[in-house]
Design a protein around this motif. Structure first.
Motif, PDB file in Angstrom:
ATOM      1  N   ASN A 170       0.852  -1.195   0.000  1.00  0.00           N
ATOM      2  CA  ASN A 170       0.000   0.000   0.000  1.00  0.00           C
ATOM      3  C   ASN A 170       0.886   1.243   0.000  1.00  0.00           C
ATOM      4  O   ASN A 170       1.381   1.663   1.035  1.00  0.00           O
ATOM      5  CB  ASN A 170      -0.866  -0.073   1.266  1.00  0.00           C
ATOM      6  CG  ASN A 170      -1.975   0.942   1.247  1.00  0.00           C
ATOM      7  OD1 ASN A 170      -2.194   1.624   0.248  1.00  0.00           O
ATOM      8  ND2 ASN A 170      -2.664   1.062   2.369  1.00  0.00           N
ATOM      9  N   VAL A 171       1.137   1.826  -1.197  1.00  0.00           N
ATOM     10  CA  VAL A 171       2.120   2.916  -1.292  1.00  0.00           C
ATOM     11  C   VAL A 171       1.441   4.271  -1.492  1.00  0.00           C
ATOM     12  O   VAL A 171       0.317   4.354  -2.010  1.00  0.00           O
ATOM     13  CB  VAL A 171       3.136   2.685  -2.447  1.00  0.00           C
ATOM     14  CG1 VAL A 171       3.817   1.344  -2.329  1.00  0.00           C
ATOM     15  CG2 VAL A 171       2.475   2.805  -3.804  1.00  0.00           C
ATOM     16  N   HIS A 172       2.158   5.312  -1.071  1.00  0.00           N
ATOM     17  CA  HIS A 172       1.722   6.705  -1.274  1.00  0.00           C
ATOM     18  C   HIS A 172       2.955   7.483  -1.694  1.00  0.00           C
ATOM     19  O   HIS A 172       3.931   7.553  -0.944  1.00  0.00           O
ATOM     20  CB  HIS A 172       1.167   7.297   0.016  1.00  0.00           C
ATOM     21  CG  HIS A 172       0.078   6.469   0.619  1.00  0.00           C
ATOM     22  ND1 HIS A 172      -1.244   6.570   0.231  1.00  0.00           N
ATOM     23  CD2 HIS A 172       0.127   5.493   1.540  1.00  0.00           C
ATOM     24  CE1 HIS A 172      -1.955   5.696   0.910  1.00  0.00           C
ATOM     25  NE2 HIS A 172      -1.159   5.027   1.715  1.00  0.00           N
ATOM     26  N   ASP A 239      -6.693   6.915   0.374  1.00  0.00           N
ATOM     27  CA  ASP A 239      -6.543   5.671  -0.388  1.00  0.00           C
ATOM     28  C   ASP A 239      -5.904   5.964  -1.745  1.00  0.00           C
ATOM     29  O   ASP A 239      -6.013   5.178  -2.679  1.00  0.00           O
ATOM     30  CB  ASP A 239      -7.891   4.970  -0.551  1.00  0.00           C
ATOM     31  CG  ASP A 239      -8.906   5.871  -1.252  1.00  0.00           C
ATOM     32  OD1 ASP A 239      -8.507   6.991  -1.678  1.00  0.00           O
ATOM     33  OD2 ASP A 239     -10.070   5.472  -1.372  1.00  0.00           O
ATOM     34  N   PHE A 240      -5.217   7.115  -1.866  1.00  0.00           N
ATOM     35  CA  PHE A 240      -4.617   7.521  -3.140  1.00  0.00           C
ATOM     36  C   PHE A 240      -3.122   7.203  -3.129  1.00  0.00           C
ATOM     37  O   PHE A 240      -2.402   7.633  -2.221  1.00  0.00           O
ATOM     38  CB  PHE A 240      -4.842   9.024  -3.334  1.00  0.00           C
ATOM     39  CG  PHE A 240      -4.376   9.546  -4.661  1.00  0.00           C
ATOM     40  CD1 PHE A 240      -4.567   8.815  -5.825  1.00  0.00           C
ATOM     41  CD2 PHE A 240      -3.759  10.781  -4.752  1.00  0.00           C
ATOM     42  CE1 PHE A 240      -4.138   9.300  -7.045  1.00  0.00           C
ATOM     43  CE2 PHE A 240      -3.339  11.278  -5.969  1.00  0.00           C
ATOM     44  CZ  PHE A 240      -3.522  10.538  -7.123  1.00  0.00           C
ATOM     45  N   GLU A 241      -2.674   6.462  -4.152  1.00  0.00           N
ATOM     46  CA  GLU A 241      -1.247   6.080  -4.163  1.00  0.00           C
ATOM     47  C   GLU A 241      -0.367   7.152  -4.778  1.00  0.00           C
ATOM     48  O   GLU A 241       0.833   7.183  -4.560  1.00  0.00           O
ATOM     49  CB  GLU A 241      -1.053   4.734  -4.893  1.00  0.00           C
ATOM     50  CG  GLU A 241      -1.301   4.729  -6.389  1.00  0.00           C
ATOM     51  CD  GLU A 241      -2.738   4.423  -6.757  1.00  0.00           C
ATOM     52  OE1 GLU A 241      -3.626   4.503  -5.884  1.00  0.00           O
ATOM     53  OE2 GLU A 241      -2.984   4.097  -7.926  1.00  0.00           O
ATOM     54  N   GLY A 242      -0.943   8.100  -5.581  1.00  0.00           N
ATOM     55  CA  GLY A 242      -0.114   9.058  -6.285  1.00  0.00           C
ATOM     56  C   GLY A 242       0.512   8.406  -7.515  1.00  0.00           C
ATOM     57  O   GLY A 242      -0.022   7.415  -8.000  1.00  0.00           O
ATOM     58  N   PRO A 243       1.646   8.889  -7.990  1.00  0.00           N
ATOM     59  CA  PRO A 243       2.417  10.031  -7.487  1.00  0.00           C
ATOM     60  C   PRO A 243       1.653  11.344  -7.653  1.00  0.00           C
ATOM     61  O   PRO A 243       0.943  11.539  -8.648  1.00  0.00           O
ATOM     62  CB  PRO A 243       3.661  10.046  -8.378  1.00  0.00           C
ATOM     63  CG  PRO A 243       3.700   8.723  -9.062  1.00  0.00           C
ATOM     64  CD  PRO A 243       2.302   8.231  -9.133  1.00  0.00           C
ATOM     65  N   VAL A 244       1.838  12.229  -6.666  1.00  0.00           N
ATOM     66  CA  VAL A 244       1.120  13.502  -6.677  1.00  0.00           C
ATOM     67  C   VAL A 244       2.044  14.625  -6.202  1.00  0.00           C
ATOM     68  O   VAL A 244       2.888  14.414  -5.337  1.00  0.00           O
ATOM     69  CB  VAL A 244      -0.150  13.373  -5.783  1.00  0.00           C
ATOM     70  CG1 VAL A 244       0.184  13.284  -4.307  1.00  0.00           C
ATOM     71  CG2 VAL A 244      -1.125  14.498  -6.032  1.00  0.00           C
ATOM     72  N   ASN A 245       1.858  15.805  -6.807  1.00  0.00           N
ATOM     73  CA  ASN A 245       2.664  16.962  -6.394  1.00  0.00           C
ATOM     74  C   ASN A 245       2.297  17.398  -4.986  1.00  0.00           C
ATOM     75  O   ASN A 245       1.106  17.502  -4.648  1.00  0.00           O
ATOM     76  CB  ASN A 245       2.403  18.157  -7.324  1.00  0.00           C
ATOM     77  CG  ASN A 245       2.978  17.944  -8.712  1.00  0.00           C
ATOM     78  OD1 ASN A 245       3.986  17.255  -8.879  1.00  0.00           O
ATOM     79  ND2 ASN A 245       2.344  18.543  -9.717  1.00  0.00           N
TER      80      ASN A 245
END
Ligand code: NAD
Length: 333
Positions: A170-172, A239-245
């Motif tokens: 479970n990655v973020h 529950d969002f893994e991204g990748p996100v800024n």
């Protein structure tokens, strides 16, 4: 009680994160090659260990933790990352850490893991125009970062994402854009633009000149540490893994950043442009996705964050002067 493991807990963001997790009531264990430089750690347990060593990882990245924050990296400002002199170390050291950490996280069934990627993964051709850089998450491919640091980060993003697909990890993943604040390195050669310029302004007398690498028209955005931590925790609990800024959208040229610092310090100085490693010409965070998916946006303006950072660095500069004069006196005595 939630049990958190922070890798890179002796570093700038890791040390602040440990304090925040403790404030939130977690049990926190930290690992790093070194203790935090400017404050005591608040961690319940702090291990000096090298995460390039698979045995160290296996010993400490264990199923007793509910969550792992992976911030350890061979890292620095433009002078360290863009000179070319540290390319192999940056790729090799950080690559080994992330390969070891994902391996242990899979074997130990870690429930939740955060990885700190970087805005440096974005393709250099999208960042040629200082006024119109494109750093939307979807613009990352075809990949062409301008530094080996960026290549290692995009490789490691893929290592975490493939661990998620193949082993259910479970990655973020956050792509940080220039995080700054008090208790960050300011005179080690690894400092980034806000700390370096705060130091130069603190050392300047009225009427002297401040050296700036390049023509100073290159743009960036800078995220204050407290906002960064809010973003990390929101992402980790989503529950969002991204990748996100995770960055600020308040884009500023390096010349104007220097002017913001001079204004806060109530000093006047001329800007003297010299050759130096500058990285891409323009970079700014693009926060549509992070707002939509986790409802995060920064709250602290550049002027406010720089004020707090400058005040701390000015104190360090004064303290160094006193320490130096005491040691000279002792030497003379
Ligand atoms: P930092 O250099 O202060 O912290 C990194 C820590 O990792 C250091 O304390 C270092 O000793 C530790 N480390 C390095 N190699 C290690 C090893 N082999 N074993 C154990 N520990 C090791 O950097 P930071 O600013 O706190 O950044 C934290 C993370 O966020 C890094 O992964 C960095 O690449 C990423 N990031 C930071 C920024 C920023 O503006 N600060 C921007 C983008 C991405």
């Amino acid at each position: 009680m939630i049990k958190s493991l922070v890798l890179g807990a002796g570093g700038f963001i890791g040390n602040h994160l440990v304090s925040r997790l403790k404030q939130n009531g977690h049990f926190v264990k930290g690992i790093d090659l070194k203790h935090p430089e400017f404050s005591e750690t608040s961690a319940d347990e702090f291990i000096i260990g090298d995460l390039r060593d698979p045995r160290i990882c296996a010993e400490h990245v264990t199923s007793e933790f509910d969550e792992v924050y992976q911030l350890a990296a061979d890292m620095g400002g433009a002078g360290y990352l863009f000179s070319g002199e540290n390319d192999f170390n940056v790729m090799h050291n950080s690559g080994m850490i992330n390969l070891n950490v994902t391996d242990c996280a899979i074997k130990q069934g870690i429930k939740n893991i955060f990885f700190s990627s970087s805005a440096c993964i974005y393709p250099k051709e999208n960042q040629l125009d200082p006024l119109n850089p494109n750093c939307e998450e979807s613009s990352a491919y075809p990949a062409d970062p301008d530094s080996e640091y960026g290549w290692e980060k995009i490789f490691s993003e893929r290592v975490y994402l493939s661990a998620m697909r193949n082993y259910g990890l479970n990655v973020h993943i956050a792509r940080f854009h220039n995080v700054y604040g008090p208790f960050g390195t300011w005179n080690s050669g690894k400092e980034k633009a806000p700390a370096a310029l705060c130091r130069k302004v603190a050392e300047a007398t009225n009427g002297s000149s401040i050296e700036i690498w390049g023509d100073g028209e290159q743009t960036r955005s800078f995220l204050y540490i407290d906002d960064c931590l809010d973003g990390v925790l929101k992402l980790m609990n989503s529950d969002f893994e991204g990748p996100v800024n995770i960055g600020s959208e308040e884009m500023v040229s390096i010349n104007n950043l220097c002017k913001v610092i001079l204004k806060h310090a109530n000093k006047e100085a001329t800007l003297h442009h010299i050759e130096g490693p500058i990285g891409v010409m323009g970079r700014n965070s693009e926060n549509s996705l992070v707002k939509e998916r986790i409802g995060w946006e920064p709250k602290i303006s550049l002027a406010e964050g720089i004020g707090k950072t400058y005040d701390w660095i000015a104190q360090q500069v004064d303290k160094n002067k006193v320490d130096l004069s005491v040691s000279v006196e002792k030497g003379n005595g």
